[in-house]
Design a protein around this motif. Structure first.
Motif, PDB file in Angstrom:
ATOM      1  N   MET A 247       0.856  -1.179   0.000  1.00 18.87           N
ATOM      2  CA  MET A 247       0.000   0.000   0.000  1.00 18.87           C
ATOM      3  C   MET A 247       0.893   1.231   0.000  1.00 18.87           C
ATOM      4  N   THR A 248       0.392   2.324  -0.518  1.00 22.34           N
ATOM      5  CA  THR A 248       1.171   3.560  -0.496  1.00 22.34           C
ATOM      6  C   THR A 248       0.824   4.377   0.740  1.00 22.34           C
ATOM      7  N   PRO A 249       1.835   4.792   1.526  1.00 23.29           N
ATOM      8  CA  PRO A 249       1.539   5.625   2.692  1.00 23.29           C
ATOM      9  C   PRO A 249       1.013   6.999   2.299  1.00 23.29           C
ATOM     10  N   GLY A 250       1.214   7.373   1.026  1.00 19.43           N
ATOM     11  CA  GLY A 250       0.687   8.649   0.558  1.00 19.43           C
ATOM     12  C   GLY A 250      -0.817   8.749   0.656  1.00 19.43           C
ATOM     13  N   LEU A 251      -1.489   7.602   0.734  1.00 15.68           N
ATOM     14  CA  LEU A 251      -2.942   7.600   0.868  1.00 15.68           C
ATOM     15  C   LEU A 251      -3.373   8.298   2.154  1.00 15.68           C
ATOM     16  N   PHE A 252      -2.619   8.069   3.236  1.00 14.31           N
ATOM     17  CA  PHE A 252      -2.947   8.713   4.510  1.00 14.31           C
ATOM     18  C   PHE A 252      -2.813  10.232   4.401  1.00 14.31           C
ATOM     19  N   ARG A 253      -1.767  10.666   3.727  1.00 10.93           N
ATOM     20  CA  ARG A 253      -1.547  12.108   3.562  1.00 10.93           C
ATOM     21  C   ARG A 253      -2.649  12.731   2.714  1.00 10.93           C
ATOM     22  N   LEU A 254      -3.087  12.015   1.685  1.00  9.69           N
ATOM     23  CA  LEU A 254      -4.152  12.517   0.823  1.00  9.69           C
ATOM     24  C   LEU A 254      -5.450  12.673   1.608  1.00  9.69           C
ATOM     25  N   ILE A 255      -5.794  11.664   2.406  1.00  5.40           N
ATOM     26  CA  ILE A 255      -7.036  11.738   3.188  1.00  5.40           C
ATOM     27  C   ILE A 255      -6.951  12.876   4.202  1.00  5.40           C
ATOM     28  N   ALA A 256      -5.777  13.037   4.825  1.00  8.32           N
ATOM     29  CA  ALA A 256      -5.594  14.135   5.784  1.00  8.32           C
ATOM     30  C   ALA A 256      -5.801  15.483   5.107  1.00  8.32           C
ATOM     31  N   ALA A 257      -5.296  15.623   3.884  1.00 13.85           N
ATOM     32  CA  ALA A 257      -5.454  16.875   3.145  1.00 13.85           C
ATOM     33  C   ALA A 257      -6.921  17.136   2.815  1.00 13.85           C
ATOM     34  N   LEU A 258      -7.648  16.091   2.460  1.00 16.34           N
ATOM     35  CA  LEU A 258      -9.067  16.247   2.143  1.00 16.34           C
ATOM     36  C   LEU A 258      -9.887  16.640   3.369  1.00 16.34           C
ATOM     37  N   LEU A 259      -9.451  16.189   4.546  1.00 15.72           N
ATOM     38  CA  LEU A 259     -10.161  16.507   5.780  1.00 15.72           C
ATOM     39  C   LEU A 259      -9.803  17.889   6.343  1.00 15.72           C
ATOM     40  N   SER A 260      -8.660  18.411   5.945  1.00 11.85           N
ATOM     41  CA  SER A 260      -8.149  19.658   6.533  1.00 11.85           C
ATOM     42  C   SER A 260      -9.121  20.830   6.485  1.00 11.85           C
ATOM     43  N   PRO A 261      -9.824  21.093   5.369  1.00 16.05           N
ATOM     44  CA  PRO A 261     -10.728  22.256   5.354  1.00 16.05           C
ATOM     45  C   PRO A 261     -11.848  22.175   6.389  1.00 16.05           C
ATOM     46  N   PHE A 262     -12.180  20.956   6.814  1.00 15.59           N
ATOM     47  CA  PHE A 262     -13.288  20.781   7.753  1.00 15.59           C
ATOM     48  C   PHE A 262     -12.827  20.711   9.213  1.00 15.59           C
ATOM     49  N   ALA A 263     -11.516  20.534   9.421  1.00 18.62           N
ATOM     50  CA  ALA A 263     -10.992  20.371  10.779  1.00 18.62           C
ATOM     51  C   ALA A 263     -11.285  21.565  11.693  1.00 18.62           C
ATOM     52  N   PRO A 264     -11.191  22.812  11.209  1.00 17.41           N
ATOM     53  CA  PRO A 264     -11.443  23.950  12.116  1.00 17.41           C
ATOM     54  C   PRO A 264     -12.888  24.043  12.599  1.00 17.41           C
ATOM     55  N   ILE A 265     -13.825  23.400  11.884  1.00 18.73           N
ATOM     56  CA  ILE A 265     -15.234  23.538  12.255  1.00 18.73           C
ATOM     57  C   ILE A 265     -15.830  22.248  12.810  1.00 18.73           C
ATOM     58  N   SER A 266     -15.021  21.169  12.838  1.00 17.04           N
ATOM     59  CA  SER A 266     -15.547  19.899  13.320  1.00 17.04           C
ATOM     60  C   SER A 266     -14.472  19.154  14.097  1.00 17.04           C
ATOM     61  N   ASP A 267     -14.741  18.921  15.385  1.00 22.71           N
ATOM     62  CA  ASP A 267     -13.798  18.163  16.205  1.00 22.71           C
ATOM     63  C   ASP A 267     -13.615  16.752  15.654  1.00 22.71           C
ATOM     64  N   TRP A 268     -14.708  16.171  15.156  1.00 23.15           N
ATOM     65  CA  TRP A 268     -14.649  14.811  14.601  1.00 23.15           C
ATOM     66  C   TRP A 268     -13.714  14.772  13.401  1.00 23.15           C
ATOM     67  N   MET A 269     -13.845  15.759  12.516  1.00 18.16           N
ATOM     68  CA  MET A 269     -12.976  15.832  11.341  1.00 18.16           C
ATOM     69  C   MET A 269     -11.527  16.071  11.754  1.00 18.16           C
ATOM     70  N   ALA A 270     -11.334  16.919  12.766  1.00 18.56           N
ATOM     71  CA  ALA A 270      -9.977  17.213  13.232  1.00 18.56           C
ATOM     72  C   ALA A 270      -9.314  15.950  13.770  1.00 18.56           C
ATOM     73  N   GLU A 271     -10.081  15.133  14.502  1.00 17.42           N
ATOM     74  CA  GLU A 271      -9.530  13.893  15.032  1.00 17.42           C
ATOM     75  C   GLU A 271      -9.194  12.912  13.906  1.00 17.42           C
ATOM     76  N   LYS A 272     -10.082  12.784  12.946  1.00 10.09           N
ATOM     77  CA  LYS A 272      -9.832  11.868  11.836  1.00 10.09           C
ATOM     78  C   LYS A 272      -8.613  12.303  11.034  1.00 10.09           C
ATOM     79  N   ARG A 273      -8.469  13.601  10.847  1.00 10.82           N
ATOM     80  CA  ARG A 273      -7.282  14.094  10.134  1.00 10.82           C
ATOM     81  C   ARG A 273      -6.015  13.740  10.898  1.00 10.82           C
ATOM     82  N   GLU A 274      -6.048  13.886  12.228  1.00  4.92           N
ATOM     83  CA  GLU A 274      -4.864  13.562  13.024  1.00  4.92           C
ATOM     84  C   GLU A 274      -4.562  12.067  12.969  1.00  4.92           C
ATOM     85  N   TYR A 275      -5.582  11.238  12.942  1.00  6.98           N
ATOM     86  CA  TYR A 275      -5.361   9.797  12.830  1.00  6.98           C
ATOM     87  C   TYR A 275      -4.623   9.470  11.532  1.00  6.98           C
ATOM     88  N   MET A 276      -4.999  10.143  10.452  1.00  6.99           N
ATOM     89  CA  MET A 276      -4.330   9.913   9.162  1.00  6.99           C
ATOM     90  C   MET A 276      -2.881  10.386   9.214  1.00  6.99           C
TER      91      MET A 276
END
Length: 326
Positions: A247-276
């Motif tokens: 598997m490519t570890p870049g997938l985690f970075r891509l998902i984190a980037a997709l979640l980033s715009p929502f992290a400031p307005i959603s604790d759930w999104m912020a946590e998921k981004r950090e997990y990635m």
């Protein structure tokens, strides 16, 4: 406070985070070493069963919520320890959890230790804080710095990977499924250490002046091992032909980037981004000492301790049909 050792025959040691696998091992290692260890853990049905088990092994338990400062103070008042060992660590690594446990809970323990006249503090940290990119790493470092300027004699233990963190694919291999790799499986290396060996090292910090006021990276015995080598070892022990899937570890970075715009307005999104971000870090960074001058991880610079090997651990899991630790 000075860094003088105390006679272990009369030394009581308070262990925070005693419900975790390493905390349990530390409490047992204290008893085996002739200390009077008191484990501190949150009250729950599972922990009450664990307390009964530890009691049979000659280990005392005190129930307290480490996010409750008065409860921490009560633990010190009841135990009256001469030394403290903290194995506290956030479960998720998410920013709020990291700040609440890796930093604030440890700080409350330290403040209460100073108020109670405790002379020594041994901290279980992590080797990954040497290249901090994640919330929990920064929280751990904030507390490490606070501990180092305290009046207590301190030791900061930074272990490499644990056996349990490298055992998640044992059941896959037993079931004939491929071993999952990131990239070619040679992106990272580590010197894994067992809970029992790490516990003995941590307890050994109490009366070893050479480990006082020191940051102590530590790994298990033997050469560093890559994920591909871990998989090959598992297949050989299981008597199966090696099968790998990349598997490519870049997938985690891509998902984190997709979640980033929502992290400031959603604790759930912020946590998921950090997990990635955490997943990407562990998929790409070795758990070895970082050589600053050479700008690379160094197997030779990573100290070894203990006698338990990953191969023995894998053999036990395969032979006993035991499930890997979560």
């Amino acid at each position: 406070m000075t860094g003088q050792s105390i006679n272990r025959q009369s030394k009581r040691v308070l262990v925070f985070g005693a419900s975790g696998t390493i905390g349990q091992a530390v409490v047992r290692a204290l008893a085996q070493g002739g200390y009077e260890g008191v484990g501190v853990m949150r009250r729950s049905a599972d922990n009450e069963a664990l307390a009964a088990e530890l009691d049979r092994d000659g280990c005392a338990v005190h129930f307290a919520d480490v996010t409750d400062r008065p409860a921490i103070a009560e633990a010190f008042a009841r135990a009256r320890p001469e030394a403290v060992i903290s194995c506290l660590a956030s479960r998720s690594g998410a920013p709020r959890d990291a700040d609440r446990i890796d930093f604030q809970a440890n700080l409350d323990v330290l403040d209460e230790a100073e108020a109670a006249g405790v002379r020594q503090f041994v901290l279980l940290s992590a080797i990954c804080v040497q290249k901090p990119r994640l919330a929990f790493q920064h929280a751990k470092l904030r507390f490490e710095r606070r501990l180092q300027v305290s009046g207590l004699t301190w030791s900061i233990v930074r272990p490499t990977a644990f056996f349990k963190s490298l055992s998640g694919q044992v059941e896959r291999v037993k079931a004939g499924k491929p071993f999952l790799l990131f990239g070619d499986g040679e992106l990272t290396r580590c010197k894994p250490i067992s809970d029992a060996d790490l516990a003995r090292f941590i307890v050994g910090c109490i009366d070893d002046p050479a480990r006082h006021r020191c940051i102590l990276p530590i790994g298990g015995p033997g050469p560093a091992i890559s994920p591909r080598e871990q998989g090959a070892m598992l297949f050989e022990l299981a008597g199966k032909a090696p099968r790998f899937r990349s598997m490519t570890p870049g997938l985690f970075r891509l998902i984190a980037a997709l979640l980033s715009p929502f992290a400031p307005i959603s604790d759930w999104m912020a946590e998921k981004r950090e997990y990635m971000r955490i997943a990407h870090y562990y998929a790409t960074q070795s758990m070895l000492v970082w050589d600053v001058e050479a700008s690379e991880y160094s197997e030779d610079a990573t100290p070894e301790f203990g006698r338990d090997t990953l191969q023995e651990h894998y053999r036990y899991l395969l032979d006993s049909h035991a499930k890997p630790e979560a």
